[in-house]
Scaffold this motif. Structure first.
Motif, mmCIF file in Angstrom:
data_model
loop_
_atom_site.group_PDB
_atom_site.id
_atom_site.type_symbol
_atom_site.label_atom_id
_atom_site.label_comp_id
_atom_site.label_asym_id
_atom_site.label_seq_id
_atom_site.Cartn_x
_atom_site.Cartn_y
_atom_site.Cartn_z
ATOM 1 N N MET A 1 0.835 -1.183 0.000
ATOM 2 C CA MET A 1 0.000 0.000 0.000
ATOM 3 C C MET A 1 0.878 1.245 0.000
ATOM 4 O O MET A 1 0.571 2.204 -0.685
ATOM 5 N N GLN A 2 1.941 1.240 0.757
ATOM 6 C CA GLN A 2 2.811 2.410 0.836
ATOM 7 C C GLN A 2 3.386 2.759 -0.537
ATOM 8 O O GLN A 2 3.570 3.925 -0.848
ATOM 9 N N GLU A 3 3.627 1.761 -1.380
ATOM 10 C CA GLU A 3 4.178 2.016 -2.709
ATOM 11 C C GLU A 3 3.146 2.634 -3.644
ATOM 12 O O GLU A 3 3.508 3.263 -4.639
ATOM 13 N N ALA A 4 1.861 2.478 -3.355
ATOM 14 C CA ALA A 4 0.808 2.950 -4.252
ATOM 15 C C ALA A 4 0.370 4.388 -3.966
ATOM 16 O O ALA A 4 -0.280 5.005 -4.808
ATOM 17 N N VAL A 5 0.687 4.921 -2.792
ATOM 18 C CA VAL A 5 0.260 6.272 -2.428
ATOM 19 C C VAL A 5 1.475 7.119 -2.068
ATOM 20 O O VAL A 5 2.509 6.607 -1.666
ATOM 21 N N ASP A 6 1.308 8.433 -2.223
ATOM 22 C CA ASP A 6 2.409 9.355 -1.953
ATOM 23 C C ASP A 6 2.281 10.058 -0.605
ATOM 24 O O ASP A 6 2.941 11.055 -0.368
ATOM 25 N N LYS A 7 1.405 9.563 0.267
ATOM 26 C CA LYS A 7 1.259 10.190 1.576
ATOM 27 C C LYS A 7 1.346 9.116 2.658
ATOM 28 O O LYS A 7 1.244 7.927 2.371
ATOM 29 N N PRO A 8 1.519 9.523 3.897
ATOM 30 C CA PRO A 8 1.617 8.540 4.984
ATOM 31 C C PRO A 8 0.339 7.703 5.088
ATOM 32 O O PRO A 8 -0.762 8.193 4.815
ATOM 33 N N LEU A 9 0.488 6.461 5.484
ATOM 34 C CA LEU A 9 -0.670 5.570 5.573
ATOM 35 C C LEU A 9 -1.700 6.046 6.586
ATOM 36 O O LEU A 9 -2.877 5.732 6.472
ATOM 37 N N GLN A 10 -1.290 6.824 7.576
ATOM 38 C CA GLN A 10 -2.226 7.357 8.560
ATOM 39 C C GLN A 10 -3.201 8.339 7.916
ATOM 40 O O GLN A 10 -4.232 8.651 8.488
ATOM 41 N N GLU A 11 -2.904 8.825 6.709
ATOM 42 C CA GLU A 11 -3.772 9.756 5.997
ATOM 43 C C GLU A 11 -4.563 9.070 4.879
ATOM 44 O O GLU A 11 -5.237 9.733 4.103
ATOM 45 N N VAL A 12 -4.501 7.736 4.806
ATOM 46 C CA VAL A 12 -5.156 6.970 3.748
ATOM 47 C C VAL A 12 -6.398 6.280 4.301
ATOM 48 O O VAL A 12 -6.384 5.772 5.423
ATOM 49 N N THR A 13 -7.474 6.276 3.526
ATOM 50 C CA THR A 13 -8.680 5.532 3.869
ATOM 51 C C THR A 13 -8.770 4.317 2.959
ATOM 52 O O THR A 13 -8.716 4.446 1.742
ATOM 53 N N LEU A 14 -8.894 3.148 3.559
ATOM 54 C CA LEU A 14 -9.042 1.904 2.816
ATOM 55 C C LEU A 14 -10.507 1.508 2.852
ATOM 56 O O LEU A 14 -11.119 1.477 3.913
ATOM 57 N N ALA A 15 -11.093 1.251 1.679
ATOM 58 C CA ALA A 15 -12.498 0.869 1.598
ATOM 59 C C ALA A 15 -12.621 -0.547 1.058
ATOM 60 O O ALA A 15 -11.966 -0.900 0.078
ATOM 61 N N PHE A 16 -13.453 -1.342 1.698
ATOM 62 C CA PHE A 16 -13.774 -2.684 1.228
ATOM 63 C C PHE A 16 -15.195 -2.641 0.696
ATOM 64 O O PHE A 16 -16.133 -2.360 1.436
ATOM 65 N N LEU A 17 -15.367 -2.906 -0.592
ATOM 66 C CA LEU A 17 -16.689 -2.935 -1.211
ATOM 67 C C LEU A 17 -17.065 -4.382 -1.439
ATOM 68 O O LEU A 17 -16.428 -5.069 -2.236
ATOM 69 N N GLY A 18 -18.051 -4.858 -0.719
ATOM 70 C CA GLY A 18 -18.452 -6.245 -0.853
ATOM 71 C C GLY A 18 -19.154 -6.728 0.392
ATOM 72 O O GLY A 18 -19.627 -5.946 1.207
ATOM 73 N N ASP A 19 -19.208 -8.044 0.528
ATOM 74 C CA ASP A 19 -19.882 -8.665 1.660
ATOM 75 C C ASP A 19 -19.029 -8.497 2.919
ATOM 76 O O ASP A 19 -17.964 -9.102 3.039
ATOM 77 N N GLY A 20 -19.488 -7.671 3.842
ATOM 78 C CA GLY A 20 -18.747 -7.409 5.058
ATOM 79 C C GLY A 20 -18.645 -8.604 5.981
ATOM 80 O O GLY A 20 -17.885 -8.586 6.939
ATOM 81 N N ARG A 21 -19.395 -9.665 5.691
ATOM 82 C CA ARG A 21 -19.346 -10.873 6.513
ATOM 83 C C ARG A 21 -18.283 -11.855 6.018
ATOM 84 O O ARG A 21 -18.031 -12.875 6.655
ATOM 85 N N SER A 22 -17.662 -11.557 4.878
ATOM 86 C CA SER A 22 -16.635 -12.460 4.355
ATOM 87 C C SER A 22 -15.383 -12.366 5.222
ATOM 88 O O SER A 22 -15.159 -11.368 5.904
#
Length: 56
Positions: A1-22
């Protein structure tokens, strides 16, 4: 993930789109928490509308 964004991970929001029960959703939530990231789960309701759950 750090390689994909140019800012600190503490400033990144990760979203999971799908079945939250998986088993993938809690694994991502754990990883995001360990890295200090904001994590959101977005799932589709039976009616077809999107439901945005509160941050974990």
């Amino acid at each position: 993930m750090q390689e994909a964004v140019d800012k600190p991970l503490q400033e990144v929001t990760l979203a999971f789109l799908g079945d939250g029960r998986s088993p993938i959703a809690p694994s991502l939530a754990t990883g995001a928490a360990k890295l200090g990231m904001d994590f959101r789960i977005i799932r589709r309701l039976v009616s077809g509308q999107l439901l945005h759950l509160l941050p974990t």
